[in-house]
Design a protein around this motif. Sequence first.
Motif, PDB file in Angstrom:
ATOM      1  N   LYS A 273       0.855  -1.182   0.000  1.00  0.00           N
ATOM      2  CA  LYS A 273       0.000   0.000   0.000  1.00  0.00           C
ATOM      3  C   LYS A 273       0.899   1.244   0.000  1.00  0.00           C
ATOM      4  CE  LYS A 273      -4.247   1.171   2.398  1.00  0.00           C
ATOM      5  NZ  LYS A 273      -5.051   0.926   3.577  1.00  0.00           N
ATOM      6  N   PRO A 274       0.556   2.301  -0.738  1.00  0.00           N
ATOM      7  CA  PRO A 274       1.394   3.502  -0.715  1.00  0.00           C
ATOM      8  C   PRO A 274       1.295   4.205   0.630  1.00  0.00           C
ATOM      9  CG  PRO A 274      -0.535   3.857  -2.073  1.00  0.00           C
ATOM     10  CD  PRO A 274      -0.563   2.426  -1.651  1.00  0.00           C
ATOM     11  N   ARG A 275       2.375   4.217   1.399  1.00  0.00           N
ATOM     12  CA  ARG A 275       2.356   4.814   2.742  1.00  0.00           C
ATOM     13  C   ARG A 275       2.648   6.318   2.707  1.00  0.00           C
ATOM     14  NH1 ARG A 275      -0.799   2.121   6.140  1.00  0.00           N
ATOM     15  NH2 ARG A 275      -0.508  -0.071   5.738  1.00  0.00           N
ATOM     16  N   PRO A 276       3.876   6.754   2.468  1.00  0.00           N
ATOM     17  CA  PRO A 276       4.065   8.208   2.346  1.00  0.00           C
ATOM     18  C   PRO A 276       3.414   8.698   1.047  1.00  0.00           C
ATOM     19  CG  PRO A 276       6.147   7.114   2.800  1.00  0.00           C
ATOM     20  CD  PRO A 276       5.141   6.052   2.495  1.00  0.00           C
ATOM     21  N   PRO A 277       3.086   9.947   0.959  1.00  0.00           N
ATOM     22  CA  PRO A 277       2.372  10.442  -0.223  1.00  0.00           C
ATOM     23  C   PRO A 277       3.094  10.213  -1.554  1.00  0.00           C
ATOM     24  CG  PRO A 277       2.432  12.101   1.493  1.00  0.00           C
ATOM     25  CD  PRO A 277       3.252  10.971   1.962  1.00  0.00           C
ATOM     26  N   LYS A 278       4.432  10.238  -1.551  1.00  0.00           N
ATOM     27  CA  LYS A 278       5.160  10.104  -2.812  1.00  0.00           C
ATOM     28  C   LYS A 278       5.488   8.657  -3.175  1.00  0.00           C
ATOM     29  CE  LYS A 278       7.229  14.661  -2.596  1.00  0.00           C
ATOM     30  NZ  LYS A 278       8.464  15.437  -2.540  1.00  0.00           N
ATOM     31  N   GLU A 279       5.373   7.726  -2.232  1.00  0.00           N
ATOM     32  CA  GLU A 279       5.741   6.343  -2.489  1.00  0.00           C
ATOM     33  C   GLU A 279       4.631   5.613  -3.234  1.00  0.00           C
ATOM     34  OE1 GLU A 279       6.706   2.633   0.308  1.00  0.00           O
ATOM     35  OE2 GLU A 279       7.931   4.394   0.719  1.00  0.00           O
ATOM     36  N   ASP A 280       5.003   4.846  -4.262  1.00  0.00           N
ATOM     37  CA  ASP A 280       4.016   4.107  -5.051  1.00  0.00           C
ATOM     38  C   ASP A 280       3.671   2.784  -4.384  1.00  0.00           C
ATOM     39  OD1 ASP A 280       3.945   6.052  -6.972  1.00  0.00           O
ATOM     40  OD2 ASP A 280       5.473   5.113  -8.227  1.00  0.00           O
ATOM     41  N   GLY A 281       2.429   2.384  -4.560  1.00  0.00           N
ATOM     42  CA  GLY A 281       1.993   1.081  -4.089  1.00  0.00           C
ATOM     43  C   GLY A 281       1.987   0.126  -5.266  1.00  0.00           C
ATOM     44  N   GLY A 282       1.554  -1.093  -5.048  1.00  0.00           N
ATOM     45  CA  GLY A 282       1.474  -2.063  -6.132  1.00  0.00           C
ATOM     46  C   GLY A 282       1.859  -3.448  -5.671  1.00  0.00           C
ATOM     47  N   ILE A 283       2.117  -4.293  -6.644  1.00  0.00           N
ATOM     48  CA  ILE A 283       2.490  -5.673  -6.366  1.00  0.00           C
ATOM     49  C   ILE A 283       3.982  -5.825  -6.628  1.00  0.00           C
ATOM     50  CG2 ILE A 283       2.063  -8.083  -6.938  1.00  0.00           C
ATOM     51  CD1 ILE A 283      -0.714  -7.157  -7.952  1.00  0.00           C
ATOM     52  N   LEU A 284       4.729  -6.189  -5.596  1.00  0.00           N
ATOM     53  CA  LEU A 284       6.170  -6.378  -5.702  1.00  0.00           C
ATOM     54  C   LEU A 284       6.515  -7.861  -5.666  1.00  0.00           C
ATOM     55  CD1 LEU A 284       7.409  -3.727  -3.103  1.00  0.00           C
ATOM     56  CD2 LEU A 284       7.175  -3.434  -5.554  1.00  0.00           C
ATOM     57  N   THR A 285       7.607  -8.227  -6.311  1.00  0.00           N
ATOM     58  CA  THR A 285       8.114  -9.587  -6.237  1.00  0.00           C
ATOM     59  C   THR A 285       9.331  -9.572  -5.321  1.00  0.00           C
ATOM     60  OG1 THR A 285       7.391  -9.972  -8.504  1.00  0.00           O
ATOM     61  CG2 THR A 285       8.919 -11.553  -7.581  1.00  0.00           C
ATOM     62  N   VAL A 286       9.235 -10.291  -4.193  1.00  0.00           N
ATOM     63  CA  VAL A 286      10.308 -10.322  -3.201  1.00  0.00           C
ATOM     64  C   VAL A 286      10.647 -11.772  -2.844  1.00  0.00           C
ATOM     65  CG1 VAL A 286       9.781  -8.070  -2.198  1.00  0.00           C
ATOM     66  CG2 VAL A 286       8.678 -10.101  -1.284  1.00  0.00           C
ATOM     67  N   GLU A 287      11.810 -11.955  -2.240  1.00  0.00           N
ATOM     68  CA  GLU A 287      12.218 -13.289  -1.801  1.00  0.00           C
ATOM     69  C   GLU A 287      11.498 -13.648  -0.506  1.00  0.00           C
ATOM     70  OE1 GLU A 287      14.631 -10.890  -2.321  1.00  0.00           O
ATOM     71  OE2 GLU A 287      15.743 -11.601  -4.056  1.00  0.00           O
ATOM     72  N   GLY A 288      10.980 -14.862  -0.447  1.00  0.00           N
ATOM     73  CA  GLY A 288      10.317 -15.347   0.754  1.00  0.00           C
ATOM     74  C   GLY A 288      11.252 -16.227   1.564  1.00  0.00           C
ATOM     75  N   ALA A 289      10.926 -16.403   2.832  1.00  0.00           N
ATOM     76  CA  ALA A 289      11.740 -17.248   3.716  1.00  0.00           C
ATOM     77  C   ALA A 289      11.495 -18.715   3.419  1.00  0.00           C
ATOM     78  CB  ALA A 289      11.421 -16.939   5.170  1.00  0.00           C
ATOM     79  N   MET A 290      12.525 -19.522   3.591  1.00  0.00           N
ATOM     80  CA  MET A 290      12.396 -20.970   3.424  1.00  0.00           C
ATOM     81  C   MET A 290      13.191 -21.652   4.531  1.00  0.00           C
ATOM     82  SD  MET A 290      14.811 -21.373   0.043  1.00  0.00           S
ATOM     83  CE  MET A 290      14.089 -22.899  -0.364  1.00  0.00           C
ATOM     84  N   TYR A 291      12.823 -22.879   4.834  1.00  0.00           N
ATOM     85  CA  TYR A 291      13.500 -23.606   5.899  1.00  0.00           C
ATOM     86  C   TYR A 291      14.964 -23.857   5.538  1.00  0.00           C
ATOM     87  CZ  TYR A 291       9.163 -24.375   8.385  1.00  0.00           C
ATOM     88  OH  TYR A 291       8.005 -24.177   9.091  1.00  0.00           O
ATOM     89  N   ALA A 292      15.821 -23.720   6.526  1.00  0.00           N
ATOM     90  CA  ALA A 292      17.263 -23.876   6.314  1.00  0.00           C
ATOM     91  C   ALA A 292      17.625 -25.310   5.938  1.00  0.00           C
ATOM     92  CB  ALA A 292      18.021 -23.469   7.568  1.00  0.00           C
ATOM     93  N   SER A 293      16.778 -26.265   6.270  1.00  0.00           N
ATOM     94  CA  SER A 293      17.057 -27.657   5.924  1.00  0.00           C
ATOM     95  C   SER A 293      16.916 -27.919   4.431  1.00  0.00           C
ATOM     96  CB  SER A 293      16.134 -28.592   6.699  1.00  0.00           C
ATOM     97  OG  SER A 293      14.788 -28.327   6.365  1.00  0.00           O
ATOM     98  N   LYS A 294      16.306 -26.995   3.700  1.00  0.00           N
ATOM     99  CA  LYS A 294      16.128 -27.149   2.256  1.00  0.00           C
ATOM    100  C   LYS A 294      17.308 -26.632   1.450  1.00  0.00           C
ATOM    101  CE  LYS A 294      11.161 -27.140   1.935  1.00  0.00           C
ATOM    102  NZ  LYS A 294      10.153 -26.944   0.915  1.00  0.00           N
ATOM    103  N   VAL A 295      18.295 -26.029   2.129  1.00  0.00           N
ATOM    104  CA  VAL A 295      19.470 -25.518   1.425  1.00  0.00           C
ATOM    105  C   VAL A 295      20.735 -26.170   1.962  1.00  0.00           C
ATOM    106  CG1 VAL A 295      18.416 -23.291   0.905  1.00  0.00           C
ATOM    107  CG2 VAL A 295      19.779 -23.523   2.965  1.00  0.00           C
ATOM    108  N   GLN A 296      21.752 -26.223   1.096  1.00  0.00           N
ATOM    109  CA  GLN A 296      23.041 -26.764   1.477  1.00  0.00           C
ATOM    110  C   GLN A 296      24.120 -25.833   0.953  1.00  0.00           C
ATOM    111  OE1 GLN A 296      23.443 -30.801   0.094  1.00  0.00           O
ATOM    112  NE2 GLN A 296      24.330 -31.459   2.011  1.00  0.00           N
ATOM    113  N   LEU A 297      25.259 -25.790   1.620  1.00  0.00           N
ATOM    114  CA  LEU A 297      26.363 -24.959   1.165  1.00  0.00           C
ATOM    115  C   LEU A 297      26.798 -25.393  -0.230  1.00  0.00           C
ATOM    116  CD1 LEU A 297      28.522 -24.732   4.381  1.00  0.00           C
ATOM    117  CD2 LEU A 297      27.406 -22.847   3.232  1.00  0.00           C
TER     118      LEU A 297
END
Length: 104
Positions: A49-73
Amino acid sequence: MKKIHVKTGDTVIVVSGDDKGKTGKVLEVSQKEGKVIVEGVNLVKKHVKPRPPKEDGGILTVEGAMYASKVQLYCDKCKKATRAQHKVNGDKKVRVCCKCGAEL
């Protein structure tokens, strides 16, 4: 608190789930939840949602959290997922690839 095998800034590879095989850098680690956020992996849509008057709202694509057991070094030298082995190098304790011996 759970002990997590990866740290912020590590290069990891996803070993299970929809993004299996993708590699990325760890941006954030949440020990309390046992989750990590990896750059470019597990992308989700976020409605903002646009919070400050000049900031745009919309749909953003961001990284979500995942369980650490699903990743390996990820070892850059042997190009494979690996476990970390700890070795003492002088006064420092360093993590080393179990397969090829390269420093992670």
